[in-house]
Scaffold this motif. Structure first.
Motif, PDB file in Angstrom:
ATOM      1  N   LEU A 106     -15.487   2.566   2.784  1.00 41.80           N
ATOM      2  CA  LEU A 106     -15.517   2.612   1.323  1.00 41.80           C
ATOM      3  C   LEU A 106     -14.119   2.495   0.731  1.00 41.80           C
ATOM      4  O   LEU A 106     -13.886   1.717  -0.209  1.00 41.80           O
ATOM      5  CB  LEU A 106     -16.184   3.910   0.864  1.00 41.80           C
ATOM      6  CG  LEU A 106     -16.288   4.123  -0.654  1.00 41.80           C
ATOM      7  CD1 LEU A 106     -17.118   3.016  -1.277  1.00 41.80           C
ATOM      8  CD2 LEU A 106     -16.877   5.486  -0.965  1.00 41.80           C
ATOM      9  N   LEU A 107     -13.169   3.254   1.283  1.00 38.96           N
ATOM     10  CA  LEU A 107     -11.806   3.220   0.764  1.00 38.96           C
ATOM     11  C   LEU A 107     -11.158   1.852   0.977  1.00 38.96           C
ATOM     12  O   LEU A 107     -10.417   1.369   0.119  1.00 38.96           O
ATOM     13  CB  LEU A 107     -10.966   4.308   1.426  1.00 38.96           C
ATOM     14  CG  LEU A 107     -11.356   5.752   1.106  1.00 38.96           C
ATOM     15  CD1 LEU A 107     -10.483   6.727   1.876  1.00 38.96           C
ATOM     16  CD2 LEU A 107     -11.253   6.023  -0.383  1.00 38.96           C
ATOM     17  N   THR A 108     -11.458   1.221   2.120  1.00 40.99           N
ATOM     18  CA  THR A 108     -10.913  -0.109   2.371  1.00 40.99           C
ATOM     19  C   THR A 108     -11.501  -1.129   1.405  1.00 40.99           C
ATOM     20  O   THR A 108     -10.786  -1.990   0.859  1.00 40.99           O
ATOM     21  CB  THR A 108     -11.203  -0.539   3.818  1.00 40.99           C
ATOM     22  OG1 THR A 108     -10.652   0.424   4.716  1.00 40.99           O
ATOM     23  CG2 THR A 108     -10.591  -1.896   4.109  1.00 40.99           C
ATOM     24  N   ALA A 109     -12.818  -1.037   1.173  1.00 38.60           N
ATOM     25  CA  ALA A 109     -13.477  -1.979   0.269  1.00 38.60           C
ATOM     26  C   ALA A 109     -12.969  -1.850  -1.159  1.00 38.60           C
ATOM     27  O   ALA A 109     -12.915  -2.828  -1.902  1.00 38.60           O
ATOM     28  CB  ALA A 109     -14.991  -1.762   0.306  1.00 38.60           C
ATOM     29  N   VAL A 110     -12.577  -0.631  -1.544  1.00 32.97           N
ATOM     30  CA  VAL A 110     -12.062  -0.420  -2.901  1.00 32.97           C
ATOM     31  C   VAL A 110     -10.552  -0.661  -2.956  1.00 32.97           C
ATOM     32  O   VAL A 110     -10.044  -1.224  -3.920  1.00 32.97           O
ATOM     33  CB  VAL A 110     -12.388   1.007  -3.379  1.00 32.97           C
ATOM     34  CG1 VAL A 110     -11.758   1.275  -4.740  1.00 32.97           C
ATOM     35  CG2 VAL A 110     -13.891   1.214  -3.456  1.00 32.97           C
ATOM     36  N   GLY A 111      -9.838  -0.257  -1.906  1.00 34.22           N
ATOM     37  CA  GLY A 111      -8.388  -0.334  -1.924  1.00 34.22           C
ATOM     38  C   GLY A 111      -7.851  -1.752  -1.931  1.00 34.22           C
ATOM     39  O   GLY A 111      -6.864  -2.045  -2.620  1.00 34.22           O
ATOM     40  N   VAL A 112      -8.497  -2.647  -1.195  1.00 34.45           N
ATOM     41  CA  VAL A 112      -8.005  -4.032  -1.134  1.00 34.45           C
ATOM     42  C   VAL A 112      -8.072  -4.718  -2.497  1.00 34.45           C
ATOM     43  O   VAL A 112      -7.073  -5.303  -2.956  1.00 34.45           O
ATOM     44  CB  VAL A 112      -8.779  -4.827  -0.064  1.00 34.45           C
ATOM     45  CG1 VAL A 112      -8.425  -6.309  -0.139  1.00 34.45           C
ATOM     46  CG2 VAL A 112      -8.469  -4.278   1.328  1.00 34.45           C
ATOM     47  N   PRO A 113      -9.216  -4.677  -3.216  1.00 36.47           N
ATOM     48  CA  PRO A 113      -9.234  -5.287  -4.561  1.00 36.47           C
ATOM     49  C   PRO A 113      -8.241  -4.632  -5.523  1.00 36.47           C
ATOM     50  O   PRO A 113      -7.634  -5.320  -6.352  1.00 36.47           O
ATOM     51  CB  PRO A 113     -10.683  -5.074  -5.027  1.00 36.47           C
ATOM     52  CG  PRO A 113     -11.468  -4.923  -3.780  1.00 36.47           C
ATOM     53  CD  PRO A 113     -10.554  -4.209  -2.824  1.00 36.47           C
ATOM     54  N   LEU A 114      -8.085  -3.303  -5.427  1.00 38.80           N
ATOM     55  CA  LEU A 114      -7.123  -2.630  -6.298  1.00 38.80           C
ATOM     56  C   LEU A 114      -5.701  -3.122  -6.020  1.00 38.80           C
ATOM     57  O   LEU A 114      -4.923  -3.368  -6.953  1.00 38.80           O
ATOM     58  CB  LEU A 114      -7.199  -1.120  -6.098  1.00 38.80           C
ATOM     59  CG  LEU A 114      -8.373  -0.383  -6.758  1.00 38.80           C
ATOM     60  CD1 LEU A 114      -8.350   1.084  -6.379  1.00 38.80           C
ATOM     61  CD2 LEU A 114      -8.347  -0.545  -8.267  1.00 38.80           C
ATOM     62  N   PHE A 115      -5.360  -3.259  -4.738  1.00 36.40           N
ATOM     63  CA  PHE A 115      -4.019  -3.732  -4.391  1.00 36.40           C
ATOM     64  C   PHE A 115      -3.798  -5.156  -4.877  1.00 36.40           C
ATOM     65  O   PHE A 115      -2.750  -5.474  -5.456  1.00 36.40           O
ATOM     66  CB  PHE A 115      -3.820  -3.648  -2.882  1.00 36.40           C
ATOM     67  CG  PHE A 115      -2.444  -4.063  -2.434  1.00 36.40           C
ATOM     68  CD1 PHE A 115      -1.377  -3.190  -2.533  1.00 36.40           C
ATOM     69  CD2 PHE A 115      -2.218  -5.325  -1.920  1.00 36.40           C
ATOM     70  CE1 PHE A 115      -0.104  -3.561  -2.127  1.00 36.40           C
ATOM     71  CE2 PHE A 115      -0.956  -5.714  -1.509  1.00 36.40           C
ATOM     72  CZ  PHE A 115       0.108  -4.832  -1.607  1.00 36.40           C
ATOM     73  N   ILE A 116      -4.790  -6.016  -4.661  1.00 28.38           N
ATOM     74  CA  ILE A 116      -4.668  -7.409  -5.109  1.00 28.38           C
ATOM     75  C   ILE A 116      -4.548  -7.467  -6.628  1.00 28.38           C
ATOM     76  O   ILE A 116      -3.752  -8.237  -7.181  1.00 28.38           O
ATOM     77  CB  ILE A 116      -5.879  -8.229  -4.627  1.00 28.38           C
ATOM     78  CG1 ILE A 116      -5.856  -8.334  -3.090  1.00 28.38           C
ATOM     79  CG2 ILE A 116      -5.871  -9.626  -5.249  1.00 28.38           C
ATOM     80  CD1 ILE A 116      -7.069  -9.030  -2.515  1.00 28.38           C
ATOM     81  N   GLY A 117      -5.335  -6.635  -7.328  1.00 31.21           N
ATOM     82  CA  GLY A 117      -5.233  -6.596  -8.784  1.00 31.21           C
ATOM     83  C   GLY A 117      -3.868  -6.131  -9.251  1.00 31.21           C
ATOM     84  O   GLY A 117      -3.305  -6.692 -10.200  1.00 31.21           O
ATOM     85  N   GLY A 118      -3.309  -5.107  -8.596  1.00 29.12           N
ATOM     86  CA  GLY A 118      -1.983  -4.637  -8.960  1.00 29.12           C
ATOM     87  C   GLY A 118      -0.909  -5.684  -8.711  1.00 29.12           C
ATOM     88  O   GLY A 118      -0.009  -5.871  -9.545  1.00 29.12           O
ATOM     89  N   VAL A 119      -0.995  -6.379  -7.585  1.00 27.54           N
ATOM     90  CA  VAL A 119      -0.039  -7.445  -7.281  1.00 27.54           C
ATOM     91  C   VAL A 119      -0.139  -8.565  -8.315  1.00 27.54           C
ATOM     92  O   VAL A 119       0.877  -9.117  -8.754  1.00 27.54           O
ATOM     93  CB  VAL A 119      -0.290  -7.990  -5.860  1.00 27.54           C
ATOM     94  CG1 VAL A 119       0.474  -9.285  -5.641  1.00 27.54           C
ATOM     95  CG2 VAL A 119       0.131  -6.953  -4.816  1.00 27.54           C
ATOM     96  N   THR A 120      -1.367  -8.893  -8.736  1.00 25.75           N
ATOM     97  CA  THR A 120      -1.559  -9.939  -9.739  1.00 25.75           C
ATOM     98  C   THR A 120      -0.915  -9.552 -11.066  1.00 25.75           C
ATOM     99  O   THR A 120      -0.238 -10.372 -11.702  1.00 25.75           O
ATOM    100  CB  THR A 120      -3.060 -10.212  -9.946  1.00 25.75           C
ATOM    101  OG1 THR A 120      -3.642 -10.583  -8.693  1.00 25.75           O
ATOM    102  CG2 THR A 120      -3.273 -11.327 -10.955  1.00 25.75           C
ATOM    103  N   VAL A 121      -1.121  -8.314 -11.484  1.00 24.44           N
ATOM    104  CA  VAL A 121      -0.495  -7.847 -12.723  1.00 24.44           C
ATOM    105  C   VAL A 121       1.028  -7.880 -12.603  1.00 24.44           C
ATOM    106  O   VAL A 121       1.729  -8.303 -13.529  1.00 24.44           O
ATOM    107  CB  VAL A 121      -0.986  -6.428 -13.074  1.00 24.44           C
ATOM    108  CG1 VAL A 121      -0.212  -5.877 -14.272  1.00 24.44           C
ATOM    109  CG2 VAL A 121      -2.471  -6.434 -13.377  1.00 24.44           C
ATOM    110  N   GLY A 122       1.549  -7.470 -11.457  1.00 22.91           N
ATOM    111  CA  GLY A 122       2.987  -7.513 -11.248  1.00 22.91           C
ATOM    112  C   GLY A 122       3.546  -8.919 -11.330  1.00 22.91           C
ATOM    113  O   GLY A 122       4.624  -9.142 -11.900  1.00 22.91           O
ATOM    114  N   TYR A 123       2.821  -9.891 -10.774  1.00 21.83           N
ATOM    115  CA  TYR A 123       3.270 -11.291 -10.828  1.00 21.83           C
ATOM    116  C   TYR A 123       3.257 -11.807 -12.267  1.00 21.83           C
ATOM    117  O   TYR A 123       4.138 -12.574 -12.666  1.00 21.83           O
ATOM    118  CB  TYR A 123       2.365 -12.144  -9.942  1.00 21.83           C
ATOM    119  CG  TYR A 123       2.744 -13.600  -9.886  1.00 21.83           C
ATOM    120  CD1 TYR A 123       3.748 -14.051  -9.033  1.00 21.83           C
ATOM    121  CD2 TYR A 123       2.106 -14.540 -10.692  1.00 21.83           C
ATOM    122  CE1 TYR A 123       4.105 -15.387  -8.985  1.00 21.83           C
ATOM    123  CE2 TYR A 123       2.450 -15.880 -10.650  1.00 21.83           C
ATOM    124  CZ  TYR A 123       3.453 -16.304  -9.794  1.00 21.83           C
ATOM    125  OH  TYR A 123       3.796 -17.637  -9.764  1.00 21.83           O
TER     126      TYR A 123
END
Length: 260
Positions: free
Chosen positions: A123-140
């Protein structure tokens, strides 16, 4: 208890078998990263345009200033071009191979976990990966604004020479800060699940936590303008409030569940 009796128990693996399993999974992970790095080396021209775009977008409004010029240069010796290309290829290789090497890490750890712990890992992996990708996208996306503010401090009528290697490190550091900051719900929910903090404690600490988030955003963002800070602080605050609601919901559900 002898080693033979330990090895015969279900779910128990001798030490040497653990080491062989670890070596096998490390070889798979490293091989995947090498393949991704080769792909990154071949696709370097396209990747470099993607890396350079935030800089081009950020300085575009500044070029209207009379006599102003800001150029990316590659310095550091005759082999700097090769080193920079290899660094870009390696970063892309890590990204492309991340599903494989992350899985190899989990596949080595999962057999030692209980069924309930495995469920939470998935569950944490399934949620953590999209959150990380979303954060990286906002940072870019906010990176051009940060570059614009920082470069604008240069006096007029001068030429700004920015090292390409420093720019790449700055870009990676920025997007990683946003990606890691997006993991707040996972950290809060995990602390709540292990009993370290309760929903009531999270609510009581909310004002100080939000203040800490804004202080962290002010320190971690690449520029000094408040807009870039808000791009990091506001999503972090919203994610914290969401994680507080999740903690409250799970506690209520646990309290209503019949005790065994």
């Amino acid at each position: 208890m002898t080693s033979d009796s330990v090895a015969s128990q279900p779910g128990v693996m001798p030490l040497m078998d653990h080491l062989r399993e670890l070596r096998r999974r490390l070889l798979i992970a490293v091989s995947a990263i090498l393949v991704g790095t080769v792909i990154g080396w071949v696709a370097y021209p396209l990747v470099f345009e993607f890396v350079k775009q935030p800089y081009v977008t950020g300085i575009a409004p500044l070029l209207n200033r009379e006599g102003f010029d800001a150029t990316l240069v590659l310095s550091g010796g005759i082999g700097s071009a090769f080193t920079f290309r290899l660094k870009v290829a390696l970063v892309l290789g890590l990204l492309l191979a991340s599903p494989i090497w992350v899985w190899e890490i989990w596949a080595f750890v999962l057999p030692a976990l209980h069924r309930n712990e495995k469920r939470w890992v998935y569950l944490l992996t399934a949620v953590g990966v999209p959150l990380f990708i979303g954060g990286v996208t906002v940072g870019y996306l906010v990176l051009p604004k940060g570059i614009q503010v920082l470069v604008s401090f240069a006096p007029e009528s001068i030429q700004v020479l920015l090292n390409l290697g420093d720019y790449l490190s700055f870009m990676l550091r920025t997007v990683l800060v946003f990606g890691i900051a997006a993991q707040i719900p996972l950290v809060v929910v995990l602390l709540n699940r292990i009993g370290a903090v309760s929903a009531r404690q999270l609510a009581a600490a909310r004002p100080w936590t939000i203040l800490g988030i804004f202080v962290f955003a002010a320190i971690a963002t690449p520029s000094t303008d408040p807009l870039t800070m808000l791009f990091l602080a506001v999503p972090m605050t919203v994610l914290y409030l969401i994680s507080e609601l999740i903690a409250r919901f799970t506690e209520r559900r646990a309290s209503r569940a019949p005790s065994s």
